[in-house]
Design a protein around this motif. Sequence first.
Motif, mmCIF file in Angstrom:
data_model
loop_
_atom_site.group_PDB
_atom_site.id
_atom_site.type_symbol
_atom_site.label_atom_id
_atom_site.label_comp_id
_atom_site.label_asym_id
_atom_site.label_seq_id
_atom_site.Cartn_x
_atom_site.Cartn_y
_atom_site.Cartn_z
ATOM 1 N N ASP A 33 9.133 4.153 8.171
ATOM 2 C CA ASP A 33 10.483 4.595 8.535
ATOM 3 C C ASP A 33 11.459 3.751 7.723
ATOM 4 O O ASP A 33 11.059 3.125 6.755
ATOM 5 N N GLU A 34 12.737 3.707 8.127
ATOM 6 C CA GLU A 34 13.706 2.971 7.312
ATOM 7 C C GLU A 34 13.508 1.460 7.398
ATOM 8 O O GLU A 34 14.014 0.727 6.562
ATOM 9 N N LYS A 35 12.734 0.986 8.385
ATOM 10 C CA LYS A 35 12.533 -0.453 8.535
ATOM 11 C C LYS A 35 11.176 -0.948 8.069
ATOM 12 O O LYS A 35 11.032 -2.131 7.759
ATOM 13 N N PHE A 36 10.177 -0.078 8.057
ATOM 14 C CA PHE A 36 8.824 -0.519 7.754
ATOM 15 C C PHE A 36 8.178 0.270 6.621
ATOM 16 O O PHE A 36 8.415 1.466 6.478
ATOM 17 N N VAL A 37 7.356 -0.444 5.844
ATOM 18 C CA VAL A 37 6.571 0.180 4.778
ATOM 19 C C VAL A 37 5.135 -0.305 4.893
ATOM 20 O O VAL A 37 4.842 -1.267 5.607
ATOM 21 N N LEU A 38 4.242 0.365 4.198
ATOM 22 C CA LEU A 38 2.852 -0.059 4.124
ATOM 23 C C LEU A 38 2.616 -0.615 2.729
ATOM 24 O O LEU A 38 2.970 0.025 1.733
ATOM 25 N N ILE A 39 2.039 -1.826 2.667
ATOM 26 C CA ILE A 39 1.788 -2.443 1.364
ATOM 27 C C ILE A 39 0.310 -2.761 1.199
ATOM 28 O O ILE A 39 -0.408 -2.957 2.181
ATOM 29 N N ALA A 40 -0.124 -2.804 -0.042
ATOM 30 C CA ALA A 40 -1.502 -3.189 -0.374
ATOM 31 C C ALA A 40 -1.468 -3.853 -1.740
ATOM 32 O O ALA A 40 -0.593 -3.567 -2.557
ATOM 33 N N ASP A 41 -2.435 -4.762 -1.964
ATOM 34 C CA ASP A 41 -2.481 -5.424 -3.269
ATOM 35 C C ASP A 41 -3.753 -5.104 -4.053
ATOM 36 O O ASP A 41 -3.922 -5.553 -5.180
ATOM 37 N N GLY A 42 -4.655 -4.326 -3.439
ATOM 38 C CA GLY A 42 -5.876 -3.947 -4.129
ATOM 39 C C GLY A 42 -6.925 -5.036 -4.161
ATOM 40 O O GLY A 42 -8.006 -4.857 -4.695
ATOM 41 N N ASP A 43 -6.606 -6.191 -3.567
ATOM 42 C CA ASP A 43 -7.536 -7.315 -3.581
ATOM 43 C C ASP A 43 -7.846 -7.718 -2.144
ATOM 44 O O ASP A 43 -8.755 -7.198 -1.527
ATOM 45 N N LYS A 44 -7.058 -8.654 -1.600
ATOM 46 C CA LYS A 44 -7.277 -9.058 -0.205
ATOM 47 C C LYS A 44 -6.861 -7.944 0.763
ATOM 48 O O LYS A 44 -7.434 -7.787 1.828
ATOM 49 N N ARG A 45 -5.838 -7.210 0.364
ATOM 50 C CA ARG A 45 -5.325 -6.125 1.210
ATOM 51 C C ARG A 45 -5.565 -4.821 0.469
ATOM 52 O O ARG A 45 -4.828 -4.454 -0.424
ATOM 53 N N ARG A 46 -6.628 -4.130 0.836
ATOM 54 C CA ARG A 46 -7.032 -2.920 0.114
ATOM 55 C C ARG A 46 -6.213 -1.708 0.547
ATOM 56 O O ARG A 46 -5.605 -1.692 1.607
ATOM 57 N N PHE A 47 -6.266 -0.664 -0.288
ATOM 58 C CA PHE A 47 -5.522 0.567 0.002
ATOM 59 C C PHE A 47 -5.927 1.175 1.344
ATOM 60 O O PHE A 47 -5.089 1.699 2.074
ATOM 61 N N ASP A 48 -7.215 1.097 1.677
ATOM 62 C CA ASP A 48 -7.704 1.701 2.923
ATOM 63 C C ASP A 48 -7.184 1.006 4.169
ATOM 64 O O ASP A 48 -7.216 1.575 5.257
ATOM 65 N N GLN A 49 -6.738 -0.246 4.026
ATOM 66 C CA GLN A 49 -6.209 -0.983 5.171
ATOM 67 C C GLN A 49 -4.891 -1.650 4.790
ATOM 68 O O GLN A 49 -4.810 -2.874 4.701
ATOM 69 N N PRO A 50 -3.857 -0.834 4.575
ATOM 70 C CA PRO A 50 -2.577 -1.410 4.159
ATOM 71 C C PRO A 50 -1.928 -2.205 5.287
ATOM 72 O O PRO A 50 -2.247 -2.009 6.457
ATOM 73 N N LYS A 51 -1.050 -3.114 4.918
ATOM 74 C CA LYS A 51 -0.334 -3.951 5.885
ATOM 75 C C LYS A 51 1.030 -3.333 6.141
ATOM 76 O O LYS A 51 1.748 -2.992 5.208
ATOM 77 N N LYS A 52 1.373 -3.200 7.415
ATOM 78 C CA LYS A 52 2.700 -2.710 7.782
ATOM 79 C C LYS A 52 3.654 -3.899 7.732
ATOM 80 O O LYS A 52 3.399 -4.916 8.372
#
Length: 96
Positions: A33-52
Amino acid sequence: MNALEHMPEIGRVVQVLRGKEEGSYAVIVGLVDEKFVLIADGDKRRFDQPKKKNVLHLAMQPVVSHEVTDSMRETGRVTNAKLRFAIQRAAQGKGD
């Protein structure tokens, strides 16, 4: 710098300002939404488990990876290798 340059969007490289990954870089892979995004780095934080993440806890970088954007638009996902590549290029000061 205009405001649009730093809008959260899929494919934008960000620097994490708060949390365990503080100081690291990631790529926006989803908009919640306007306050939150999902991020990933492809290493510790993979695309399949993005961080909100709260957008206030991220520094938007002036780099948007078109490879990531195109891949997300075409298939709805992106490889972890592409995420790592986008971050590596941003770290070297090169855009797409």
